[in-house]
Write a protein that holds these residues in place. Structure first.
Motif, PDB file in Angstrom:
ATOM      1  N   ARG A 176       0.932  -1.102   0.004  1.00 16.85           N
ATOM      2  CA  ARG A 176      -0.027   0.090  -0.027  1.00 16.85           C
ATOM      3  C   ARG A 176       0.865   1.233   0.008  1.00 16.85           C
ATOM      4  O   ARG A 176       0.573   2.215  -0.526  1.00 16.85           O
ATOM      5  CB  ARG A 176      -0.774   0.196   1.195  1.00 16.85           C
ATOM      6  CG  ARG A 176      -1.828  -1.000   1.089  1.00 16.85           C
ATOM      7  CD  ARG A 176      -3.255  -0.961   2.236  1.00 16.85           C
ATOM      8  NE  ARG A 176      -3.971  -1.915   2.596  1.00 16.85           N
ATOM      9  CZ  ARG A 176      -4.827  -2.147   3.334  1.00 16.85           C
ATOM     10  NH1 ARG A 176      -4.895  -1.196   4.055  1.00 16.85           N
ATOM     11  NH2 ARG A 176      -5.714  -3.015   3.329  1.00 16.85           N
ATOM     12  N   LEU A 177       1.745   1.245   0.878  1.00 14.23           N
ATOM     13  CA  LEU A 177       2.745   2.527   0.942  1.00 14.23           C
ATOM     14  C   LEU A 177       3.545   2.710  -0.519  1.00 14.23           C
ATOM     15  O   LEU A 177       3.665   3.563  -0.996  1.00 14.23           O
ATOM     16  CB  LEU A 177       3.672   2.184   2.002  1.00 14.23           C
ATOM     17  CG  LEU A 177       3.109   2.268   3.447  1.00 14.23           C
ATOM     18  CD1 LEU A 177       4.173   1.769   4.537  1.00 14.23           C
ATOM     19  CD2 LEU A 177       2.968   3.847   3.847  1.00 14.23           C
ATOM     20  N   TYR A 178       3.837   1.464  -1.084  1.00 12.73           N
ATOM     21  CA  TYR A 178       4.747   1.603  -2.271  1.00 12.73           C
ATOM     22  C   TYR A 178       3.753   2.104  -3.301  1.00 12.73           C
ATOM     23  O   TYR A 178       3.971   2.922  -4.203  1.00 12.73           O
ATOM     24  CB  TYR A 178       5.064   0.294  -2.648  1.00 12.73           C
ATOM     25  CG  TYR A 178       5.711   0.023  -3.975  1.00 12.73           C
ATOM     26  CD1 TYR A 178       7.215   0.390  -4.189  1.00 12.73           C
ATOM     27  CD2 TYR A 178       5.106  -0.148  -5.436  1.00 12.73           C
ATOM     28  CE1 TYR A 178       7.809   0.299  -5.424  1.00 12.73           C
ATOM     29  CE2 TYR A 178       5.707  -0.328  -6.289  1.00 12.73           C
ATOM     30  CZ  TYR A 178       7.091   0.089  -6.439  1.00 12.73           C
ATOM     31  OH  TYR A 178       7.943  -0.050  -7.529  1.00 12.73           O
ATOM     32  N   ASP A 179       2.338   1.833  -3.521  1.00 13.62           N
ATOM     33  CA  ASP A 179       1.418   2.043  -4.404  1.00 13.62           C
ATOM     34  C   ASP A 179       1.004   3.465  -4.239  1.00 13.62           C
ATOM     35  O   ASP A 179       0.805   4.140  -5.118  1.00 13.62           O
ATOM     36  CB  ASP A 179       0.028   1.169  -4.215  1.00 13.62           C
ATOM     37  CG  ASP A 179       0.428  -0.005  -4.847  1.00 13.62           C
ATOM     38  OD1 ASP A 179       1.465  -0.552  -5.684  1.00 13.62           O
ATOM     39  OD2 ASP A 179      -0.572  -0.845  -4.689  1.00 13.62           O
ATOM     40  N   ASP A 180       1.209   4.241  -2.984  1.00 14.04           N
ATOM     41  CA  ASP A 180       0.827   5.482  -2.692  1.00 14.04           C
ATOM     42  C   ASP A 180       1.875   6.207  -2.747  1.00 14.04           C
ATOM     43  O   ASP A 180       2.034   7.470  -2.279  1.00 14.04           O
ATOM     44  CB  ASP A 180       0.092   5.700  -1.255  1.00 14.04           C
ATOM     45  CG  ASP A 180      -1.132   5.086  -1.123  1.00 14.04           C
ATOM     46  OD1 ASP A 180      -1.591   4.936  -2.136  1.00 14.04           O
ATOM     47  OD2 ASP A 180      -1.589   4.774  -0.206  1.00 14.04           O
ATOM     48  N   GLU A 181       3.291   5.692  -3.314  1.00 16.78           N
ATOM     49  CA  GLU A 181       4.642   6.442  -3.572  1.00 16.78           C
ATOM     50  C   GLU A 181       5.122   6.963  -2.056  1.00 16.78           C
ATOM     51  O   GLU A 181       5.832   7.903  -2.001  1.00 16.78           O
ATOM     52  CB  GLU A 181       4.231   7.611  -4.284  1.00 16.78           C
ATOM     53  CG  GLU A 181       4.000   6.989  -5.700  1.00 16.78           C
ATOM     54  CD  GLU A 181       3.819   8.293  -6.854  1.00 16.78           C
ATOM     55  OE1 GLU A 181       3.846   9.293  -6.277  1.00 16.78           O
ATOM     56  OE2 GLU A 181       3.607   7.939  -8.076  1.00 16.78           O
ATOM     57  N   LEU A 182       4.860   6.222  -0.946  1.00 17.31           N
ATOM     58  CA  LEU A 182       5.399   6.545   0.353  1.00 17.31           C
ATOM     59  C   LEU A 182       6.578   5.426   0.574  1.00 17.31           C
ATOM     60  O   LEU A 182       6.945   5.774   1.579  1.00 17.31           O
ATOM     61  CB  LEU A 182       4.189   6.432   1.417  1.00 17.31           C
ATOM     62  CG  LEU A 182       3.119   7.348   1.101  1.00 17.31           C
ATOM     63  CD1 LEU A 182       2.033   7.163   2.243  1.00 17.31           C
ATOM     64  CD2 LEU A 182       3.714   8.904   1.395  1.00 17.31           C
ATOM     65  N   ILE A 183       6.816   4.676  -0.355  1.00 17.63           N
ATOM     66  CA  ILE A 183       8.188   3.807  -0.154  1.00 17.63           C
ATOM     67  C   ILE A 183       8.623   3.861  -1.645  1.00 17.63           C
ATOM     68  O   ILE A 183       8.161   3.865  -2.692  1.00 17.63           O
ATOM     69  CB  ILE A 183       7.480   2.223   0.054  1.00 17.63           C
ATOM     70  CG1 ILE A 183       7.264   2.078   1.551  1.00 17.63           C
ATOM     71  CG2 ILE A 183       8.913   1.310  -0.294  1.00 17.63           C
ATOM     72  CD1 ILE A 183       7.268   0.910   2.293  1.00 17.63           C
ATOM     73  N   GLY A 212       7.086  12.280   5.632  1.00 18.23           N
ATOM     74  CA  GLY A 212       6.462  13.566   5.641  1.00 18.23           C
ATOM     75  C   GLY A 212       5.072  13.522   5.930  1.00 18.23           C
ATOM     76  O   GLY A 212       4.652  14.013   7.402  1.00 18.23           O
ATOM     77  N   PRO A 213       4.225  12.952   5.256  1.00 17.88           N
ATOM     78  CA  PRO A 213       2.755  13.103   5.347  1.00 17.88           C
ATOM     79  C   PRO A 213       2.270  12.191   6.677  1.00 17.88           C
ATOM     80  O   PRO A 213       1.656  12.491   7.176  1.00 17.88           O
ATOM     81  CB  PRO A 213       2.226  12.554   4.355  1.00 17.88           C
ATOM     82  CG  PRO A 213       3.205  11.754   3.369  1.00 17.88           C
ATOM     83  CD  PRO A 213       4.414  12.535   3.831  1.00 17.88           C
ATOM     84  N   LEU A 214       3.135  11.032   6.779  1.00 19.31           N
ATOM     85  CA  LEU A 214       2.998  10.105   7.913  1.00 19.31           C
ATOM     86  C   LEU A 214       3.128  10.776   9.320  1.00 19.31           C
ATOM     87  O   LEU A 214       2.665  10.717  10.279  1.00 19.31           O
ATOM     88  CB  LEU A 214       3.876   8.856   7.807  1.00 19.31           C
ATOM     89  CG  LEU A 214       3.357   8.053   6.476  1.00 19.31           C
ATOM     90  CD1 LEU A 214       4.383   6.879   6.417  1.00 19.31           C
ATOM     91  CD2 LEU A 214       2.013   7.698   6.357  1.00 19.31           C
ATOM     92  N   ALA A 215       4.387  11.515   9.169  1.00 17.06           N
ATOM     93  CA  ALA A 215       4.710  12.238  10.355  1.00 17.06           C
ATOM     94  C   ALA A 215       3.792  13.319  11.076  1.00 17.06           C
ATOM     95  O   ALA A 215       3.737  13.586  12.095  1.00 17.06           O
ATOM     96  CB  ALA A 215       6.174  12.642  10.284  1.00 17.06           C
ATOM     97  N   LYS A 216       3.470  14.264   9.973  1.00 19.06           N
ATOM     98  CA  LYS A 216       2.430  14.952  10.137  1.00 19.06           C
ATOM     99  C   LYS A 216       1.123  14.552  10.808  1.00 19.06           C
ATOM    100  O   LYS A 216       0.642  15.147  11.573  1.00 19.06           O
ATOM    101  CB  LYS A 216       2.153  15.831   9.226  1.00 19.06           C
ATOM    102  CG  LYS A 216       1.020  17.019   9.067  1.00 19.06           C
ATOM    103  CD  LYS A 216       0.640  17.751   7.713  1.00 19.06           C
ATOM    104  CE  LYS A 216       0.057  18.981   8.066  1.00 19.06           C
ATOM    105  NZ  LYS A 216      -1.267  18.657   8.925  1.00 19.06           N
ATOM    106  N   ALA A 217       0.580  13.597  10.344  1.00 24.68           N
ATOM    107  CA  ALA A 217      -0.473  12.596  10.595  1.00 24.68           C
ATOM    108  C   ALA A 217      -0.246  12.546  12.147  1.00 24.68           C
ATOM    109  O   ALA A 217      -1.159  12.446  13.158  1.00 24.68           O
ATOM    110  CB  ALA A 217      -1.059  11.756   9.915  1.00 24.68           C
ATOM    111  N   ALA A 218       0.973  11.970  12.619  1.00 21.16           N
ATOM    112  CA  ALA A 218       1.275  11.717  13.887  1.00 21.16           C
ATOM    113  C   ALA A 218       1.596  12.722  14.916  1.00 21.16           C
ATOM    114  O   ALA A 218       1.011  12.329  16.024  1.00 21.16           O
ATOM    115  CB  ALA A 218       2.483  10.738  13.876  1.00 21.16           C
TER     116      ALA A 218
END
Length: 874
Positions: free
Chosen positions: A173-180, A375-381
């Motif tokens: 999922r992270l890969y498809d969302d270009e987060l990996i 970036g977006p993951l840390a902002k949400a955290a």
């Protein structure tokens, strides 16, 4: 008056052994709890959920004091919630510990004269699974010793089938969302373990190194740089200076010669260079330093790797093939021979990163790795804490959390190991890259190969709060027990584990954070506050203390030191003190049972209660309320201290002792007090149970005849208070305490009986005369009574006849000698504190110690003088 009475139970027994022997009961009790399923959690239950996940210990690990501390706190929380009627899940499991486990098995192979390469990847992984089955997970048995109330049937392992599916699912999922993504970046590299390692696996310590200043360039174009790693100069591709630094403005854009090579490198202007630090010029090695890598990216500099994975020089020339340390010395010698050394400083103490596993010095290295775009993951955290969806306790830790998540760099998740979750990416013969999900078939055919790396262990443990509940399947357990109620963990992994669980939980669970509260505790240290370390020789095996003093003693000691976010000192004397507390609980309950304490029938009405009974019930309800408040605030030290002082001081030392005269007198008052004593012990044992589960289980079931205190109801505050009774008993306590102090001052033995006249008429204490005489060993005044000392205390008067009991002349002589010694001590302390030369030189702690001696001497002088004044003349 009270809401704490239990439902009718089988008839209790009054039989208890004379001494408490933890080793004889703890193991049996724990297995009984497990067999009866007390710790299991039912996802179909209509009870409100309470969920805590265990911070998964490494499969290679054994129980250390840090585990024992953390588990004690979690167990206390979950036992209480279970008693409060929650469907409680304490989720157990272990981490596969990639590097640590691979190292263990590789050492095992080494003893056989083999390496993992002799076996090949598939056979090596099979060997690791074999090791796990035979030797891994020792900590599970040790957790049972401690009394951990975990749901053993739900135990998980980060490499089991379900969690492996979760890992592959979220990677996809992270890969498809270009987060990996995959990129060449600087990473922490261990030349011994031959893998990238995470920040948490790097231990920094001050090492004796060298600082070498050397000249680059020729003539007017010379510039001086300094380094602690001279060998990296072979990979320099620039020198950086601040663009406004007048010393170097004329050099920016020019090429200067790099010594010992046939290359020239540019001087670049970069605003991140501090012109006030050192010479104001820094060498730039983009392939071997994280800061230099960033400079290189800003100025489009080439990155030249000059070391291989073993930290051996690969650059062509006379240094090729040398280890980095050998090359360092050789390069400095060559620069010295060319006259390019400006200064050398040895030793130069500086902070150096080491691999936490093998202690090898870490080498920053440019490497192609897999990364999470945080970036977006840390902002949400960060937002989840800022908007109140997640509370961090203690609140002052929030700043540290925000400092981390708000400045988080992309996370390197690939490791060059064979043991772990293999990266689910395949490469094709034409450069194709395919990421495969758990329900997809990987590409096949000639030329296709899977990425050889595995994922960082923290990647799988970051999924722990929901993967253990069955995610990505939408299971009943996931619906019931997610989000977790609280995460209890050390502040030291707030960044590395907690932040990653926050990022992954919010991402995978559509914005729902993994837990409501993060309760952070400190680190366990030795009794002097020093970090426990094998090198310091102060490491303690908690099993040794459990063997010697019992698990309850260790647990209570750890809980009493647990202030939120603060380190916890611990020493064996303190554990022994907690064992004494367990013995006190045992002996007091045994006495109560022998004297008829009971929980049968309702509590008598307040009108039938003595002031002593009303006092203890009033205090009991206050303590219930106090303990509840401390639990809700994660104040384990305060709740343990409140329970200790209530149980020991108020119940055992005062109420039990005051009740003895009532029991001896018999009649209705005795029967009432027996029921009150049974109630007080019942509630107190239930309050103590979450922290000291074993001794309370034995005593509570004996007292009440109930099945188990594990499933008993948690006490509640009925609201009953009696301030008049509390004041009355406080007055009684002050009288008894003052007379006891006087007796001790006079040198009387505790059991020595003394004639006394008590003037209590008209006071609230008149009804307590029998108890006062019994507790103070005071006999009736009798014929010929002549008061030699009269003590007015709290509105009453106690007259004592010490004639024939004390040799007053000898006692006066002894006290005069003690007074002279105290006066001499005072004189010496005053002399030192009045010496300006001494005060100017003496350390603060020495001066403080002398001030303490002076204060103590003043106290002694006042006390002894008062004793002398009270003595009759010989």
């Amino acid at each position: 008056m009270t809401e704490n009475s239990q439902q009718p139970q089988p008839a209790p027994t009054t039989e208890l052994p004379t001494q408490y022997a933890p080793a004889e009961v703890e193991g049996q009790l724990y297995e009984r709890w497990v067999e009866r399923g007390y710790f299991e959690a039912d996802a179909k239950s209509d009870k409100p959920p309470y969920t805590v996940v265990i911070p998964p210990p490494n499969v290679t690990g054994s129980l250390h004091l840090g585990h024992a501390f953390e588990h004690t706190l979690i167990d206390a929380l979950t036992r209480r919630k279970r008693m409060q009627g929650y469907e409680t899940l304490w989720q157990p499991g272990m981490d596969h510990a990639g590097i640590a486990t691979q190292n263990v098995v590789e050492r095992e192979l080494g003893r056989e004269g083999k390496s993992r390469h002799d076996l090949g990847r598939e056979a090596f992984v099979e060997r690791v699974w074999q090791w796990k089955g035979e030797s891994g997970g020792q900590i599970g048995g040790q957790m049972r010793r401690l009394g951990d109330g975990v749901a053993w049937t739900r135990e998980r392992f980060t490499m089991d089938e379900g969690l492996s599916q979760a890992v592959q699912t979220i990677f996809k999922r992270l890969y498809d969302d270009e987060l990996i993504y995959r990129a060449e970046r600087i990473i922490n590299w261990c030349p011994r373990c031959l893998t990238a390692i995470s920040d948490i696996e790097v231990e920094y310590q001050d090492d004796d190194g060298e600082l070498v200043s050397m000249k680059y360039g020729e003539g007017d174009d010379t510039i001086v740089v300094a380094t602690t790693r001279a060998e990296t100069m072979l990979g320099d591709t620039a020198v950086a200076v601040h663009p406004e630094d007048e010393r170097y403005k004329h050099l920016i854009g020019k090429q200067i010669r790099l010594p010992l090579t046939d290359r020239s490198i540019p001087v670049v202007g970069d605003e991140h260079v501090d012109p006030e630090f050192g010479t104001g010029a820094v060498k730039v090695t983009p392939a071997h330093d994280p800061n230099d890598f960033e400079i290189g990216r800003r100025h489009d500099l080439p990155a030249i790797a000059v070391m291989d994975e073993h930290a051996v020089i690969t650059a062509h020339g006379p240094f090729q093939g040398l280890d980095r340390l050998e090359a360092r010395s050789a390069i400095v010698a060559a620069l010295r021979a060319e006259g390019r050394i400006v200064a050398e400083k040895r030793p130069y103490v500086h902070s150096v990163g080491h691999c936490s596993r093998c202690k090898t010095t870490i080498e920053p290295r440019l490497s192609m790795q897999w990364w999470v775009k945080v970036g977006p993951l840390a902002k949400a955290a960060g937002d989840a804490v800022r908007d109140g969806r997640v509370a961090i306790h203690p609140q002052e830790m929030e700043k540290r959390y925000f400092d981390w998540v708000d400045n988080l760099h992309d996370w390197c998740i690939s490791r060059q190991l064979w043991w772990g979750h293999r990266i689910p990416v395949w490469y094709g013969p034409e450069g194709e890259v395919v990421c495969v999900g758990p329900d997809e078939e990987p590409p096949s055919g000639e030329g296709w190969r899977q990425d050889p790396d595995v994922l960082d262990t923290w990647f799988s443990s970051g999924l722990w709060p929901f993967s253990t509940l069955g995610w990505p399947e939408q299971t009943e357990s996931l619906a019931k027990f997610y989000p977790n109620s609280v995460l209890v963990t050390g502040y030291d992994i707030l960044f590395f584990w907690v932040a990653r669980m926050m990022m992954f939980g919010l991402y995978a669970m559509d914005g729902t954070p993994p837990f409501h509260t993060i309760a952070l505790h400190g680190m366990v240290r030795d009794q002097n506050g020093k970090k426990m370390s094998k090198s310091f020789g102060n490491v303690v095996n908690p099993l040794d203390w459990m063997d010697k003093y019992g698990s309850d003693a260790l647990r209570f000691t750890l809980a009493r030191g647990a202030n939120p976010g603060v380190d916890v000192p611990i020493g064996e004397d303190w554990v022994q003190g907690s064992r004494n507390f367990a013995n006190k609980i045992w002996n007091a309950t045994r006495f109560a049972l022998m004297n008829g304490a009971t929980v049968e029938g309702p509590l008598p009405d307040a009108a039938r209660l003595s002031s002593t009974d009303r006092w203890i019930l009033s205090r009991l309800n206050s303590v219930v309320a106090e303990v509840d408040a401390h639990y809700e605030d994660y104040q384990f030290a305060k709740l343990s201290d409140a329970l200790f002082h209530f149980a020991w001081d108020e119940v055992f030392d005062w109420y039990v002792e005051l009740s003895k005269t009532t029991f001896q007198a018999g009649g209705e008052a005795a029967e009432v007090s027996k029921r009150v004593l049974g109630e007080v012990l019942d509630v107190t044992l239930r309050l103590l149970h979450p922290v000291v589960p074993f001794v309370t289980e034995t005593l509570w079931t004996t007292l009440t005849g109930g099945e188990s205190v594990v499933i008993a109801s948690w006490p509640s505050d009925s609201g009953f208070r009696d301030s008049d009774a509390e004041r009355e008993i406080e007055t009684l306590q002050s009288v008894i305490t003052e007379v006891r102090r006087f007796r001790a001052d006079q040198g009387l033995q505790p059991g020595q009986r003394v004639p006394a006249r008590l003037t209590l008429a008209g006071s609230a204490l008149a009804a307590h005369e029998a108890a006062v005489r019994q507790l103070l060993r005071l006999q009736p005044e009798g014929d010929g009574f002549a008061a030699t000392a009269t003590l007015p205390v709290a509105g009453v008067e106690v007259a004592l006849d010490l004639s024939g009991v004390i040799d007053f002349a000898a006692e006066r002589k002894r006290l005069a000698k003690d007074l002279a010694a105290a006066q001499k001590e005072r004189q010496q302390a005053e002399g030192k504190l009045g010496n300006e030369a001494f005060l100017a030189k003496a350390p603060d702690h020495v001066v403080d110690k002398i001030r303490g001696r002076l204060a103590k001497a003043d106290e002694d002088i006042a006390r002894i003088a008062a004793q002398l004044e009270k003595l009759p003349q010989a």
